[in-house]
Design a protein around this motif. Sequence first.
Motif, PDB file in Angstrom:
ATOM      1  N   ALA A  88       3.123   8.046  -4.554  1.00 32.15           N
ATOM      2  CA  ALA A  88       2.991   7.566  -3.060  1.00 32.15           C
ATOM      3  C   ALA A  88       1.268   7.543  -3.786  1.00 32.15           C
ATOM      4  CB  ALA A  88       3.477   9.184  -2.807  1.00 32.15           C
ATOM      5  N   GLY A  89       0.985   6.501  -2.488  1.00 29.33           N
ATOM      6  CA  GLY A  89      -0.781   6.635  -2.799  1.00 29.33           C
ATOM      7  C   GLY A  89      -1.424   5.187  -1.300  1.00 29.33           C
ATOM      8  N   LEU A  90      -1.938   4.561  -1.632  1.00 31.82           N
ATOM      9  CA  LEU A  90      -2.369   3.851  -0.704  1.00 31.82           C
ATOM     10  C   LEU A  90      -3.123   2.939  -1.349  1.00 31.82           C
ATOM     11  CD1 LEU A  90      -3.356   4.916   1.825  1.00 31.82           C
ATOM     12  CD2 LEU A  90      -5.765   4.994   1.784  1.00 31.82           C
ATOM     13  N   LYS A  91      -2.838   1.241  -1.022  1.00 27.12           N
ATOM     14  CA  LYS A  91      -2.437   0.550  -1.844  1.00 27.12           C
ATOM     15  C   LYS A  91      -3.877  -1.170  -0.136  1.00 27.12           C
ATOM     16  CE  LYS A  91      -1.146  -1.443  -4.301  1.00 27.12           C
ATOM     17  NZ  LYS A  91      -1.048  -1.938  -5.730  1.00 27.12           N
ATOM     18  N   ARG A  92      -5.153  -0.672  -0.889  1.00 26.11           N
ATOM     19  CA  ARG A  92      -5.408  -2.016   0.070  1.00 26.11           C
ATOM     20  C   ARG A  92      -6.127  -3.394  -0.487  1.00 26.11           C
ATOM     21  NH1 ARG A  92     -11.559  -1.656   0.752  1.00 26.11           N
ATOM     22  NH2 ARG A  92     -11.735  -1.223  -1.440  1.00 26.11           N
ATOM     23  N   VAL A  93      -5.415  -4.322   0.040  1.00 22.69           N
ATOM     24  CA  VAL A  93      -5.530  -5.855  -0.021  1.00 22.69           C
ATOM     25  C   VAL A  93      -6.695  -6.444   0.706  1.00 22.69           C
ATOM     26  CG1 VAL A  93      -3.031  -5.996  -0.960  1.00 22.69           C
ATOM     27  CG2 VAL A  93      -3.406  -6.519   1.516  1.00 22.69           C
TER      28      VAL A  93
ATOM     29  N   GLY B 152      -7.477 -10.992   5.213  1.00 21.97           N
ATOM     30  CA  GLY B 152      -8.987 -10.379   5.927  1.00 21.97           C
ATOM     31  C   GLY B 152      -8.429  -8.825   5.196  1.00 21.97           C
ATOM     32  N   GLU B 153      -9.155  -7.469   5.097  1.00 24.73           N
ATOM     33  CA  GLU B 153      -8.812  -6.779   4.382  1.00 24.73           C
ATOM     34  C   GLU B 153      -7.709  -5.663   5.399  1.00 24.73           C
ATOM     35  OE1 GLU B 153     -11.037  -2.413   2.201  1.00 24.73           O
ATOM     36  OE2 GLU B 153     -11.937  -4.531   2.437  1.00 24.73           O
ATOM     37  N   MET B 154      -7.048  -5.135   4.667  1.00 26.81           N
ATOM     38  CA  MET B 154      -5.664  -4.279   5.171  1.00 26.81           C
ATOM     39  C   MET B 154      -5.579  -3.629   4.151  1.00 26.81           C
ATOM     40  SD  MET B 154      -3.194  -7.307   6.161  1.00 26.81           S
ATOM     41  CE  MET B 154      -2.899  -8.314   4.819  1.00 26.81           C
ATOM     42  N   GLU B 155      -4.879  -2.276   4.371  1.00 26.50           N
ATOM     43  CA  GLU B 155      -4.228  -1.013   3.841  1.00 26.50           C
ATOM     44  C   GLU B 155      -2.914  -0.023   4.375  1.00 26.50           C
ATOM     45  OE1 GLU B 155      -7.389   2.375   3.410  1.00 26.50           O
ATOM     46  OE2 GLU B 155      -6.271   3.578   4.812  1.00 26.50           O
ATOM     47  N   PHE B 156      -2.505  -0.142   3.522  1.00 28.79           N
ATOM     48  CA  PHE B 156      -1.411   0.030   3.413  1.00 28.79           C
ATOM     49  C   PHE B 156      -0.741   1.254   2.376  1.00 28.79           C
ATOM     50  CE2 PHE B 156      -1.130  -4.155   3.647  1.00 28.79           C
ATOM     51  CZ  PHE B 156      -0.619  -4.278   5.259  1.00 28.79           C
ATOM     52  N   SER B 157      -0.588   2.211   3.601  1.00 25.24           N
ATOM     53  CA  SER B 157       0.218   3.781   2.162  1.00 25.24           C
ATOM     54  C   SER B 157       1.769   3.662   1.837  1.00 25.24           C
ATOM     55  CB  SER B 157      -0.439   4.877   2.797  1.00 25.24           C
ATOM     56  OG  SER B 157       1.332   4.381   4.248  1.00 25.24           O
ATOM     57  N   TYR B 158       1.800   3.745   0.580  1.00 24.63           N
ATOM     58  CA  TYR B 158       3.371   3.406   0.149  1.00 24.63           C
ATOM     59  C   TYR B 158       4.212   4.746  -0.787  1.00 24.63           C
ATOM     60  CZ  TYR B 158       1.191   3.542  -4.520  1.00 24.63           C
ATOM     61  OH  TYR B 158       0.237   4.253  -5.412  1.00 24.63           O
ATOM     62  N   GLN B 159       5.391   4.326  -1.065  1.00 27.47           N
ATOM     63  CA  GLN B 159       5.990   5.735  -1.436  1.00 27.47           C
ATOM     64  C   GLN B 159       6.670   5.143  -1.723  1.00 27.47           C
ATOM     65  OE1 GLN B 159       6.659   8.850   1.610  1.00 27.47           O
ATOM     66  NE2 GLN B 159       7.550  10.262  -0.731  1.00 27.47           N
ATOM     67  N   VAL B 160       7.330   5.212  -3.143  1.00 25.59           N
ATOM     68  CA  VAL B 160       8.333   4.677  -4.272  1.00 25.59           C
ATOM     69  C   VAL B 160       9.134   5.240  -3.788  1.00 25.59           C
ATOM     70  CG1 VAL B 160       8.926   4.227  -6.605  1.00 25.59           C
ATOM     71  CG2 VAL B 160       6.507   4.412  -6.202  1.00 25.59           C
ATOM     72  N   MET B 161      10.357   4.610  -3.630  1.00 24.22           N
ATOM     73  CA  MET B 161      11.560   5.274  -3.535  1.00 24.22           C
ATOM     74  C   MET B 161      11.969   5.090  -4.606  1.00 24.22           C
ATOM     75  SD  MET B 161      14.634   2.766  -1.137  1.00 24.22           S
ATOM     76  CE  MET B 161      14.951   1.426  -2.141  1.00 24.22           C
TER      77      MET B 161
ATOM     78  N   ILE C 101      16.784  -0.441 -11.525  1.00 24.64           N
ATOM     79  CA  ILE C 101      16.344  -1.270 -10.229  1.00 24.64           C
ATOM     80  C   ILE C 101      14.912  -1.085  -9.816  1.00 24.64           C
ATOM     81  CG2 ILE C 101      16.270  -1.929  -8.499  1.00 24.64           C
ATOM     82  CD1 ILE C 101      19.688  -2.105  -8.804  1.00 24.64           C
ATOM     83  N   GLU C 102      15.032   0.599 -10.352  1.00 19.78           N
ATOM     84  CA  GLU C 102      13.469   1.245  -9.553  1.00 19.78           C
ATOM     85  C   GLU C 102      12.852   1.399 -10.773  1.00 19.78           C
ATOM     86  OE1 GLU C 102      11.559   5.834  -9.620  1.00 19.78           O
ATOM     87  OE2 GLU C 102      13.379   5.099  -9.229  1.00 19.78           O
ATOM     88  N   ALA C 103      12.951   0.658 -11.976  1.00 24.16           N
ATOM     89  CA  ALA C 103      12.307   0.147 -13.416  1.00 24.16           C
ATOM     90  C   ALA C 103      11.106  -1.131 -12.698  1.00 24.16           C
ATOM     91  CB  ALA C 103      12.506   0.425 -14.396  1.00 24.16           C
ATOM     92  N   ALA C 104      12.682  -2.293 -12.639  1.00 24.95           N
ATOM     93  CA  ALA C 104      11.692  -3.633 -12.151  1.00 24.95           C
ATOM     94  C   ALA C 104      11.295  -3.597 -11.032  1.00 24.95           C
ATOM     95  CB  ALA C 104      13.075  -4.564 -11.834  1.00 24.95           C
ATOM     96  N   VAL C 105      11.513  -2.792  -9.610  1.00 27.06           N
ATOM     97  CA  VAL C 105      10.295  -2.837  -8.621  1.00 27.06           C
ATOM     98  C   VAL C 105       9.105  -2.577  -8.994  1.00 27.06           C
ATOM     99  CG1 VAL C 105      10.425  -2.188  -6.332  1.00 27.06           C
ATOM    100  CG2 VAL C 105      12.843  -2.574  -6.912  1.00 27.06           C
ATOM    101  N   GLY C 106       9.087  -1.816  -9.798  1.00 23.71           N
ATOM    102  CA  GLY C 106       7.771  -0.710 -10.263  1.00 23.71           C
ATOM    103  C   GLY C 106       6.886  -1.836 -11.056  1.00 23.71           C
ATOM    104  N   MET C 107       7.245  -2.626 -11.706  1.00 23.72           N
ATOM    105  CA  MET C 107       6.459  -3.406 -12.719  1.00 23.72           C
ATOM    106  C   MET C 107       6.173  -4.615 -10.754  1.00 23.72           C
ATOM    107  SD  MET C 107       8.272  -4.278 -16.155  1.00 23.72           S
ATOM    108  CE  MET C 107       9.844  -4.970 -15.375  1.00 23.72           C
ATOM    109  N   HIS C 108       6.760  -4.571 -10.376  1.00 25.84           N
ATOM    110  CA  HIS C 108       5.703  -6.134  -9.653  1.00 25.84           C
ATOM    111  C   HIS C 108       5.858  -5.547  -7.848  1.00 25.84           C
ATOM    112  CE1 HIS C 108       8.707  -8.895 -11.306  1.00 25.84           C
ATOM    113  NE2 HIS C 108       9.695  -8.149 -11.224  1.00 25.84           N
ATOM    114  N   ARG C 109       5.353  -4.240  -8.522  1.00 24.58           N
ATOM    115  CA  ARG C 109       4.555  -4.175  -6.843  1.00 24.58           C
ATOM    116  C   ARG C 109       3.183  -3.585  -7.656  1.00 24.58           C
ATOM    117  NH1 ARG C 109       1.814   1.057  -7.215  1.00 24.58           N
ATOM    118  NH2 ARG C 109       2.287   2.254  -9.077  1.00 24.58           N
TER     119      ARG C 109
END
Length: 129
Positions: free
Chosen positions: A93-98, A104-113, A121-129
């Motif tokens: 979990a954490g914060l991701k800024r793009v 422009g700049e956006m900030e998102f919180s995320y949590q891994v499912m 599938i979880e590993a594949a998703v992780g490699m693409h985040r």
Amino acid sequence: MAANSLGRALYAPLLGDPDSKQNTARFTFLNPASRDFFPDWEENADAIAATLRTYVGQNPDDEALAALIAELVERSEDFRVRWEEHNVRHHRAGLKRVNHPEVGEMEFSYQVMNLPANPEIEAAVGMHR
């Protein structure tokens, strides 16, 4: 994996980069535009390398993962330095800024499912985040 239209719009710079092959690690380490797209580039780069170390430990026979690591080690000094540090981490979990080129700049919180029935599938998703 899959993305809805909002996800595709958010990650348009990554998805539109043919060299990254829609892979966040490739985009981060091989495309100079990633430094603008990810305002916290250094932290993101550290996290990606450490997460990839985690996946390699969990999937030592994964040929696609090994090929990705070999490509990044060969093509990116930034990745090579981080890979040689041998940090192992998995961010749940954490914060991701793009910094989106149109919005422009956006900030998102995320949590891994967690997908205990399908860890690949979880590993594949992780490699693409």
